[in-house]
Write a protein that holds these residues in place. Structure first.
Motif, mmCIF file in Angstrom:
data_model
loop_
_atom_site.group_PDB
_atom_site.id
_atom_site.type_symbol
_atom_site.label_atom_id
_atom_site.label_comp_id
_atom_site.label_asym_id
_atom_site.label_seq_id
_atom_site.Cartn_x
_atom_site.Cartn_y
_atom_site.Cartn_z
ATOM 1 N N TYR A 32 0.939 -4.349 -7.240
ATOM 2 C CA TYR A 32 1.120 -3.711 -5.909
ATOM 3 C C TYR A 32 -0.358 -4.236 -5.526
ATOM 4 O O TYR A 32 -0.394 -4.539 -4.352
ATOM 5 C CB TYR A 32 1.636 -2.489 -5.040
ATOM 6 C CG TYR A 32 2.489 -1.688 -5.914
ATOM 7 C CD1 TYR A 32 3.684 -2.768 -5.790
ATOM 8 C CD2 TYR A 32 3.133 -0.645 -5.883
ATOM 9 C CE1 TYR A 32 5.283 -2.080 -6.167
ATOM 10 C CE2 TYR A 32 4.030 -0.319 -6.254
ATOM 11 C CZ TYR A 32 5.410 -0.892 -6.396
ATOM 12 O OH TYR A 32 6.566 -0.479 -6.062
ATOM 13 N N VAL A 85 1.024 -1.589 -0.241
ATOM 14 C CA VAL A 85 -0.014 0.343 0.017
ATOM 15 C C VAL A 85 0.285 1.391 0.216
ATOM 16 O O VAL A 85 0.793 1.880 -0.802
ATOM 17 C CB VAL A 85 -1.135 0.051 0.997
ATOM 18 C CG1 VAL A 85 -1.204 1.631 1.388
ATOM 19 C CG2 VAL A 85 -2.026 -1.133 1.145
ATOM 20 N N CYS A 86 1.556 1.232 0.843
ATOM 21 C CA CYS A 86 2.791 2.318 0.802
ATOM 22 C C CYS A 86 3.831 2.668 -0.261
ATOM 23 O O CYS A 86 3.663 3.532 -0.978
ATOM 24 C CB CYS A 86 3.263 2.170 2.271
ATOM 25 S SG CYS A 86 2.991 2.998 3.710
ATOM 26 N N SER A 87 3.884 1.425 -1.130
ATOM 27 C CA SER A 87 4.206 1.864 -2.395
ATOM 28 C C SER A 87 3.068 2.341 -3.101
ATOM 29 O O SER A 87 3.995 3.277 -4.386
ATOM 30 C CB SER A 87 5.546 0.150 -3.162
ATOM 31 O OG SER A 87 6.089 -0.340 -1.585
ATOM 32 N N LEU A 88 1.993 1.392 -3.739
ATOM 33 C CA LEU A 88 1.172 2.439 -4.286
ATOM 34 C C LEU A 88 2.015 3.931 -3.840
ATOM 35 O O LEU A 88 1.494 5.211 -4.873
ATOM 36 C CB LEU A 88 0.126 1.708 -4.223
ATOM 37 C CG LEU A 88 -1.072 2.374 -4.995
ATOM 38 C CD1 LEU A 88 -0.383 2.343 -6.550
ATOM 39 C CD2 LEU A 88 -2.550 1.079 -4.095
ATOM 40 N N ALA A 89 1.068 4.187 -2.788
ATOM 41 C CA ALA A 89 1.588 5.612 -2.381
ATOM 42 C C ALA A 89 2.581 6.345 -2.939
ATOM 43 O O ALA A 89 2.308 7.914 -3.359
ATOM 44 C CB ALA A 89 1.181 5.488 -1.048
ATOM 45 N N ILE A 90 3.556 6.059 -2.958
ATOM 46 C CA ILE A 90 4.601 6.712 -3.440
ATOM 47 C C ILE A 90 4.860 6.773 -4.607
ATOM 48 O O ILE A 90 5.066 7.761 -5.466
ATOM 49 C CB ILE A 90 5.271 6.165 -2.644
ATOM 50 C CG1 ILE A 90 5.919 6.637 -1.118
ATOM 51 C CG2 ILE A 90 6.538 6.784 -3.236
ATOM 52 C CD1 ILE A 90 5.986 7.939 -0.582
ATOM 53 N N ILE A 132 2.830 6.845 -7.322
ATOM 54 C CA ILE A 132 2.135 6.788 -8.471
ATOM 55 C C ILE A 132 2.421 9.193 -8.618
ATOM 56 O O ILE A 132 2.493 9.295 -9.983
ATOM 57 C CB ILE A 132 0.229 6.934 -8.347
ATOM 58 C CG1 ILE A 132 0.366 5.183 -8.275
ATOM 59 C CG2 ILE A 132 -0.933 8.109 -8.718
ATOM 60 C CD1 ILE A 132 -1.491 5.653 -7.532
ATOM 61 N N GLY A 148 1.366 -0.394 -10.682
ATOM 62 C CA GLY A 148 0.245 0.439 -9.046
ATOM 63 C C GLY A 148 -0.816 -0.712 -9.572
ATOM 64 O O GLY A 148 -0.957 -1.744 -8.294
#
Length: 433
Positions: free
Chosen positions: A411, A318-323, A325, A408
């Motif tokens: 993940y 989730v944190c990877s996706l938030a960064i 993009i 995205g």
């Protein structure tokens, strides 16, 4: 499954000093596997670093061809990884670890002699066959050697060797581009990729097979009684009792590999083409990403032991996706873009810190190499398509948008599949033998 008391409460002083508490055999194995993962990363990342040079000197025709070479390499590594996992169940983890390191080292050397894109594709495919096998042999070896209460941190910290190898590749890339003309610099860089073969000398002298494979039942000093693991056909991972675990682990592998390679394969070209950074500026930016990745591996390893294998993967995904993009599509001003380099590297690497322990604990000893090799490398095989698709979409739209789209999606798949797996933190591997 036996859950250690420390997994449900506070940590003991032994757990807090887990590395000092390791036995000499565990520590020697740790450094052998750490070194193997580092030199693996160095040889893998060399290609992404030379893509801008290969395009600028017209050695490669376009981004699609560059992406195709990356994809073929990963597809080859998927096949090599599964084969190496099956062989490690029969020939031993240490022997296969040595063979794969020698294979990818000399294949990388061959890349420096390529005369056109087709030859480079063939040599990179050969290289991929070896590097795909190294992770499986090393991760299984480390997971079976270290004690259960340290497994997440030990296997995850070994993964941090990837950041060390990546950093070394960036350093050598900057040096070769400063010392040689572009037409020669990339060849010299590939030539330096043969140096990892020297690590085999250390492994042959200091690293031994894990007790689960070699100890007679009840041997003193070898932990819980466990005789040599029975041999099983590699297709047994698809038998009905094991099939759901195999499928879910493979989907976790798809998300992990697809997301990672969608970002890292094209990151140097993204920095050059969309951010307009010079070689020195790219090196500095990548250094921030790599430092973040190193810390992310360690964080993921710690989180895996504290939060549990499944939830550690979910949180990191989730944190990877938030960064990723905003980093790739936001058109951020320079200072903010630079500030996000560390968290990008941190979170895009963090889930790997718990991946090895998660896979190790999902399969019985007789199938562990085959199962872990298939799960990780099926993910790599599917994820291998991502660099090619990013290259194709980048020619039509932009590199940043293509990276965000495919990373995205990866993940999201990883997070959902991890949630569906059973929690295995604290599992004694002898129970699954």
């Amino acid at each position: 499954m036996g859950i250690q008391a420390s997994d449900t409460g506070g940590q003991t002083s032994e757990e807090r000093g887990w590395f000092r508490s390791m036995t000499p055999r565990e520590r020697r194995t740790f450094w052998g596997c750490f070194g193997g993962w580092a030199v693996d990363a160095m040889d893998v990342q060399i290609y992404s670093l030379v893509i801008p040079v290969l395009l600028s000197v017209h050695f490669l025709a376009d981004r699609s061809e560059a992406g195709l070479i990356g994809t073929v390499t990963l597809l080859s590594s998927a096949a090599g990884g599964w084969l190496a996992g099956a062989l490690s169940d029969r020939l031993g983890r240490v022997r296969v670890l040595q063979l794969t390191i020698l294979w990818f080292s000399f294949s990388t050397l061959l890349c420096g002699f390529a005369q056109d894109g087709t030859q480079l594709l063939v040599f990179r495919a050969l290289m991929g066959f070896g590097f795909g096998g190294e992770w499986v042999a090393g991760a299984v070896l480390m997971g079976e050697t270290v004690r259960a209460q340290f497994r997440g941190r030990a296997v995850g910290t070994v993964q941090s060797g990837w950041a060390v190898g990546w950093g070394l590749a960036v350093l050598l890339s900057v040096l070769t581009e400063q010392l040689f003309a572009p037409e020669m610099a990339w060849r010299v860089l590939f030539g330096l990729g043969v140096l990892p073969a020297l690590l085999v000398l250390y492994i042959r002298r200091h690293v031994t097979e894990p007790p689960l494979l070699r100890a007679p039942a009840g041997a003193p000093g070898e932990g819980p009684a466990a005789g040599p693991a029975p041999k099983a056909g590699f297709l047994a991972i698809f038998a009905p009792p094991q099939l759901p675990i195999t499928v879910l682990c493979a989907l976790v592998g798809v998300g992990a590999q697809g997301g990672y390679y969608a970002v890292t394969t094209w990151l140097p070209q993204f920095l050059a083409a969309e951010r307009g950074l010079s070689i020195l500026a790219r090196g500095g930016t990548l250094a921030l990403v790599i430092v973040g990745a190193f810390c992310g591996y360690l964080f993921g390893a710690w989180l895996s032991d504290r939060l549990g294998r499944r939830w550690a993967i979910v949180v990191c995904a989730v944190c990877s996706l938030a960064i990723v993009i905003p980093y790739t599509t936001g058109g951020l001003p320079g200072p903010l873009f630079t500030a996000l380099c560390f968290p990008l590297g941190f979170f895009s690497a963090s889930y790997f810190g718990g991946l090895g322990a998660l896979f190790t604990e999902q399969f019985p000893t007789a199938l562990r190499g085959s199962g872990q090799g298939f799960a990780y490398n099926f993910g790599r095989g599917v994820g291998a398509v991502f660099p090619f698709l990013v290259g194709v979409l980048a020619d039509a739209l932009s590199i940043g948008f293509a990276i965000a789209l495919f990373a995205g999606a990866a993940y999201a798949v990883m997070a959902v599949a991890a949630l569906l797996l059973p929690e295995t933190r604290g599992k004694q591997l002898s129970e699954a033998a």
